[in-house]
Scaffold this active site. Structure first.
Site, short mmCIF file in Angstrom:
data_model
loop_
_atom_site.label_atom_id
_atom_site.label_comp_id
_atom_site.label_asym_id
_atom_site.label_seq_id
_atom_site.Cartn_x
_atom_site.Cartn_y
_atom_site.Cartn_z
N ASP A 66 0.81 -1.21 0.00
CA ASP A 66 0.00 0.00 0.00
C ASP A 66 0.85 1.27 0.00
OD1 ASP A 66 0.94 -0.35 2.58
OD2 ASP A 66 -1.02 -0.72 3.46
N ASP A 133 -7.72 -2.00 14.08
CA ASP A 133 -9.12 -2.18 13.66
C ASP A 133 -9.29 -3.41 12.76
OD1 ASP A 133 -7.92 -1.31 11.34
OD2 ASP A 133 -9.33 0.32 10.94
N HIS A 135 -7.43 -4.08 10.02
CA HIS A 135 -7.07 -3.93 8.60
C HIS A 135 -5.79 -4.68 8.26
CE1 HIS A 135 -4.85 0.03 9.71
NE2 HIS A 135 -3.92 -0.72 9.17
N GLU A 140 -9.63 -1.54 5.02
CA GLU A 140 -10.27 -1.14 6.27
C GLU A 140 -11.56 -1.95 6.49
OE1 GLU A 140 -8.94 0.50 8.51
OE2 GLU A 140 -8.10 2.42 7.91
C1 GLP Z 1 -0.50 0.47 8.56
C2 GLP Z 1 -0.20 -0.32 7.30
C3 GLP Z 1 -0.44 -1.79 7.51
C4 GLP Z 1 0.21 -2.22 8.79
C5 GLP Z 1 -0.50 -1.58 9.96
C6 GLP Z 1 0.07 -1.94 11.30
O1 GLP Z 1 -1.73 1.09 8.54
N1 GLP Z 1 -0.92 0.11 6.17
O2 GLP Z 1 0.07 -2.49 6.41
O3 GLP Z 1 0.14 -3.61 8.94
O4 GLP Z 1 -0.49 -0.17 9.81
O5 GLP Z 1 1.16 -1.11 11.63
P1 GLP Z 1 2.12 -1.37 12.85
O6 GLP Z 1 2.96 -2.52 12.49
O7 GLP Z 1 2.91 -0.09 12.98
O8 GLP Z 1 1.26 -1.63 14.03
#
Ligand code: GLP
Length: 241
Positions: A66, A133, A135, A140
């Site tokens: 992404d 959440d 995702h 989402e």
């Molecule tokens: C972001 C990314 C996700 C990631 C998530 C968790 O929103 N788009 O791909 O898995 O956050 O992030 P973290 O590893 O910092 O908790």
């Protein structure tokens, strides 16, 4: 399969080793990569494996999951910046794609991105983190399970959380690889660390398969590996191996 680790470092090493095994078996593998804090120990461990000559990434094909819309790849909030900083500036040139999100037509870029993934043969191995959440990528809650790469409006809670480290708001939309595209991967590795992921991880892996929790679709994948630290895996004792 769920594997629990004492430290994030051990988890990162196991994730990087799995990537190494994949590339040793097929150096042209197509790999999907995540961002966020969770995969950082994996990228660190991977760089070590590359330095030691244990793994060679030069023939592999990397797609990121992404990217935020409307910022340049040089912006420290951009996932292109993150990938460069944490992995690609330290390795010899490789094929790496990340959605071009500083474009006038993100919908068209999403379509092209999906086509490129398809032409490459889909993901052999897809690494994922999970949002609080539920995702995955930037899919989402409410994202249809049959979604391909698309433009996603981020949940305000995601914008809030992801903005914290920057002192300014991250964009409100992103291009993300869709749930169907993720589910077509031959092997998926979901990584989660820290107490804040414990509840959503339990819900995603043991609750109802429901678009309200996008990661719950992973229950239907035939080759899913879940890597957790003790805190994130606290609710999953019975399922662990
Ligand atoms: C972001 C990314 C996700 C990631 C998530 C968790 O929103 N788009 O791909 O898995 O956050 O992030 P973290 O590893 O910092 O908790």
């Amino acid at each position: 399969m769920i594997k629990a680790f004492e430290t994030e470092r051990e988890l990162g090493f196991t994730a990087a080793s799995t990537l190494a095994k994949q590339l040793i078996q097929n150096e042209k593998s197509v790999i999907a990569l995540p961002t966020g804090a969770t995969p950082l120990p994996m990228y660190e461990a991977l760089l070590e494996l590359i330095r030691f000559g244990i793994v060679d990434v030069e023939s592999a094909v990397f797609f990121n999951l992404d990217e935020y819309i409307g910022i340049s790849p040089e912006d420290p909030m951009a996932y292109a910046f993150y990938m460069n900083k944490n992995l690609f500036s330290h390795v010899p040139k490789v094929f790496h794609r990340i959605p071009k999100a500083d474009t006038d037509s993100p919908e068209q870029e999403a379509m092209m991105y999906e086509n490129e993934i398809r032409k490459a043969g889909g993901f052999d191995l897809c690494f994922l983190g999970i949002g609080v959440d539920g995702h995955i990528g930037f899919n989402e809650p409410g994202t249809p399970f049959d979604s391909k790469t698309h433009v996603s409006d981020l949940d305000p809670s995601t914008v809030e959380r992801n903005s914290k480290e920057f002192g300014r708001k991250v964009p409100k939309s992103a291009i993300t690889v869709g749930l169907k595209t993720i589910m077509r991967s031959k092997h998926i590795i979901l990584m989660a660390t820290g107490e804040e992921k414990s509840a959503i991880l339990k819900e995603a892996l043991t609750g109802r398969v429901d678009p309200a929790v996008p990661a719950s679709i992973l229950q239907l994948h035939s080759n899913l590996t879940v890597l957790v630290d003790q805190k994130a895996g606290a609710g999953l004792q019975d399922q662990r191996q």
